[in-house]
Design an enzyme around this catalytic site. Structure first.
Site, mmCIF file in Angstrom:
data_model
loop_
_atom_site.group_PDB
_atom_site.id
_atom_site.type_symbol
_atom_site.label_atom_id
_atom_site.label_comp_id
_atom_site.label_asym_id
_atom_site.label_seq_id
_atom_site.Cartn_x
_atom_site.Cartn_y
_atom_site.Cartn_z
ATOM 1 N N ALA A 64 0.833 -1.196 0.000
ATOM 2 C CA ALA A 64 0.000 0.000 0.000
ATOM 3 C C ALA A 64 0.870 1.248 0.000
ATOM 4 O O ALA A 64 2.034 1.224 0.405
ATOM 5 C CB ALA A 64 -0.933 -0.005 1.208
ATOM 6 N N GLY A 109 -0.312 -5.128 0.734
ATOM 7 C CA GLY A 109 -1.542 -5.248 -0.037
ATOM 8 C C GLY A 109 -1.347 -5.995 -1.338
ATOM 9 O O GLY A 109 -2.278 -6.653 -1.830
#
Length: 258
Positions: A64, A109
């Site tokens: 992320a 992520g």
């Protein structure tokens, strides 16, 4: 779409996270675009398999976007988690089979997106990891749930607690990657598997995917009951009739249902 590109080569769709200048880092907009693209693909009856990858040769998605997260509060953090879960849930549950073509770093992520795919094929330079606790948070896009289901609770806890990365060969050894291939062969390998899967009875593949997904949260009795229901449903399809007739006639089946 600004950060996500879609290329359809029937019966395969290739979804590419396209931020190579920042190793395909994931922010709210990227997750929204991934979800919107997957929803578009799921509605396309001509697409039977989806390949998810990252632009360039260094990263699938290197986590992320910390530059975004550093300024966010608890409410915003939960909103980001909802976006990541939406994308992951689509990868896991859409009727098409999803393949992660992991070309380089799949961290945070990015690793969670790969975990949500049905199959993971890694290039030799791939690295997987969930570094969140080293940043004062935890894997919030399904990582704490999916990793343990794939590689076992003990190994998952170790990787999450230590933030250690694993290379492609170790990922293959522990069951995190289905296959490891040379980097220059990655997309060809993914495409070959995609076309092989697409050649089967696609509605049956979808029902099998459904049954397997149920097994991850249901007890054995409930899972077997679901399996029986889906088998009964498939016995009523034209593809079942075509597949078995083609087998008896020793010819290639012509599957049409999806």
């Amino acid at each position: 779409m600004k950060y996500v590109k879609l290329s359809i080569q029937e019966p395969v769709a290739v979804v590419t996270i396209d931020r190579p200048d920042c190793l395909n880092a994931l922010n709210s907009q990227v997750f929204r675009e991934i979800s919107a693209t997957l929803q578009e693909v799921e509605a396309n009856d001509q697409v039977r398999v989806v390949i998810l990858t990252g632009a360039g040769d260094k990263a699938f998605a290197a986590g992320a976007d910390i530059a975004q997260m550093v300024h966010e509060n608890g409410k915003q953090g939960k909103e980001l988690a909802l976006l990541t879960h939406q994308a992951g849930d689509l990868l896991e549950n859409i009727r098409q089979v999803t393949i992660a073509a992991v070309n380089g770093y799949a961290l945070g992520g990015g690793c969670e997106l790969a975990l949500a795919c049905d199959i993971r094929i890694a290039s030799e330079n791939a690295h997987f990891g969930l570094p969140e606790v080293g940043l004062g948070i935890l894997p919030g896009g399904g990582g704490t749930q999916r990793l343990s289901r794939i590689i076992g609770v003990g190994r998952a806890k170790e990787l999450i607690f230590t933030c250690d990365q694993v290379d492609a060969q170790e990922a293959y050894r522990i069951g995190l990657a289905n296959h490891v291939v040379p980097q220059e062969e990655l997309m060809d390998a993914c495409m070959a598997m995609a076309k092989k899967i697409a050649s089967k009875a696609s509605f049956a593949v979808t029902m099998a995917k459904n049954a397997i997904n149920v097994s991850m949260s249901a007890d054995m009795k409930s899972g077997c009951s679901k399996e029986q229901d889906l088998l009964g449903l498939l016995f009523a399809t034209q593809d079942k009739q075509e597949g078995m007739t083609a087998f008896l006639e020793r010819r290639k089946p012509n599957f049409t249902e999806f």
